[in-house]
Design an enzyme around this catalytic site. Structure first.
Site, PDB file in Angstrom:
ATOM      1  N   CYS A  98       0.876  -1.178   0.000  1.00  0.00           N
ATOM      2  CA  CYS A  98       0.000   0.000   0.000  1.00  0.00           C
ATOM      3  C   CYS A  98       0.912   1.226   0.000  1.00  0.00           C
ATOM      4  O   CYS A  98       2.107   1.114  -0.272  1.00  0.00           O
ATOM      5  CB  CYS A  98      -1.002  -0.018   1.154  1.00  0.00           C
TER       6      CYS A  98
ATOM      7  N   HIS B  94      14.067 -15.177  11.862  1.00  0.00           N
ATOM      8  CA  HIS B  94      13.582 -15.141  13.247  1.00  0.00           C
ATOM      9  C   HIS B  94      12.070 -15.259  13.366  1.00  0.00           C
ATOM     10  O   HIS B  94      11.576 -15.781  14.365  1.00  0.00           O
ATOM     11  CB  HIS B  94      14.025 -13.838  13.929  1.00  0.00           C
TER      12      HIS B  94
HETATM   13  C1  RB5 Z   1      -4.095   5.322   0.762  1.00  0.00           C
HETATM   14  O1  RB5 Z   1      -4.118   6.676   0.499  1.00  0.00           O
HETATM   15  C2  RB5 Z   1      -3.166   5.042   1.939  1.00  0.00           C
HETATM   16  O2  RB5 Z   1      -3.757   5.459   3.111  1.00  0.00           O
HETATM   17  C3  RB5 Z   1      -2.826   3.567   1.997  1.00  0.00           C
HETATM   18  O3  RB5 Z   1      -2.235   3.165   0.798  1.00  0.00           O
HETATM   19  C4  RB5 Z   1      -1.880   3.151   3.077  1.00  0.00           C
HETATM   20  O4  RB5 Z   1      -0.751   3.960   3.131  1.00  0.00           O
HETATM   21  C5  RB5 Z   1      -2.494   2.936   4.411  1.00  0.00           C
HETATM   22  O5  RB5 Z   1      -1.858   2.525   5.384  1.00  0.00           O
END
Ligand code: RB5
Length: 148
Positions: free
Chosen positions: A68, A101
């Site tokens: 993400c 680990h």
């Molecule tokens: C999306 O904008 C962002 O919040 C997501 O990709 C991530 O970083 C969340 O933890």
């Protein structure tokens, strides 16, 4: 690694890095189970983390990769499943230790926090490093059995 299938999932913030990592996995001859998302349109990272966690739980893949923007949200979500040990990694040593680990079965990256070359290097180390077992086995076992 027993299974040659690697599951991978991301939200919109991790879409570009996910595609780069898919190419890296395929170049190593690994099968890739791509669970989305499929564009840079805004989505919710838990939905994709849960898809990946379920795929690992079901035995569709032995290891997984989640991405993400920061790597934080999607790793937190993946770790909601007791079967998942997801390590948010920023460098080579983190990738190595997550395997040696912690017997991590999922690695998380932040597209906005980790450069492409570092992520590729860390991914390869994650795939190629074995769990050390020994004293670590007892601790990892406890991760699956929290005193709730
Ligand atoms: C999306 O904008 C962002 O919040 C997501 O990709 C991530 O970083 C969340 O933890």
């Amino acid at each position: 690694m027993a299974s040659k299938t690697i599951a991978i999932a991301c939200d919109h913030g991790g879409f570009d890095l996910k595609n780069t990592l898919i190419n890296e996995l395929k170049s190593k001859g690994l099968e890739v189970l791509d669970l989305g998302c499929d564009s840079a349109d805004s989505v919710d990272y838990p939905d994709y983390a849960y898809k990946l966690a379920q795929a690992i739980k079901d035995g569709q893949a032995e290891r997984g990769v989640v991405v993400c923007g920061s790597g934080i949200g999607i790793s937190i979500a993946a770790n909601r499943f007791p079967e998942i040990r997801c390590a948010l990694v920023h460098d080579a040593i983190g990738a190595k230790l997550s395997r040696q680990h912690n017997n991590a079965n999922v690695i998380a990256f932040g597209d906005r926090t980790t450069g492409v070359a570092t992520a590729i290097d860390a991914l390869n180390i994650f795939l190629d490093t074995e769990f050390e077992g020994g004293r670590h086995a007892r601790r990892v076992e406890k991760l699956s059995n929290p005193p709730l």
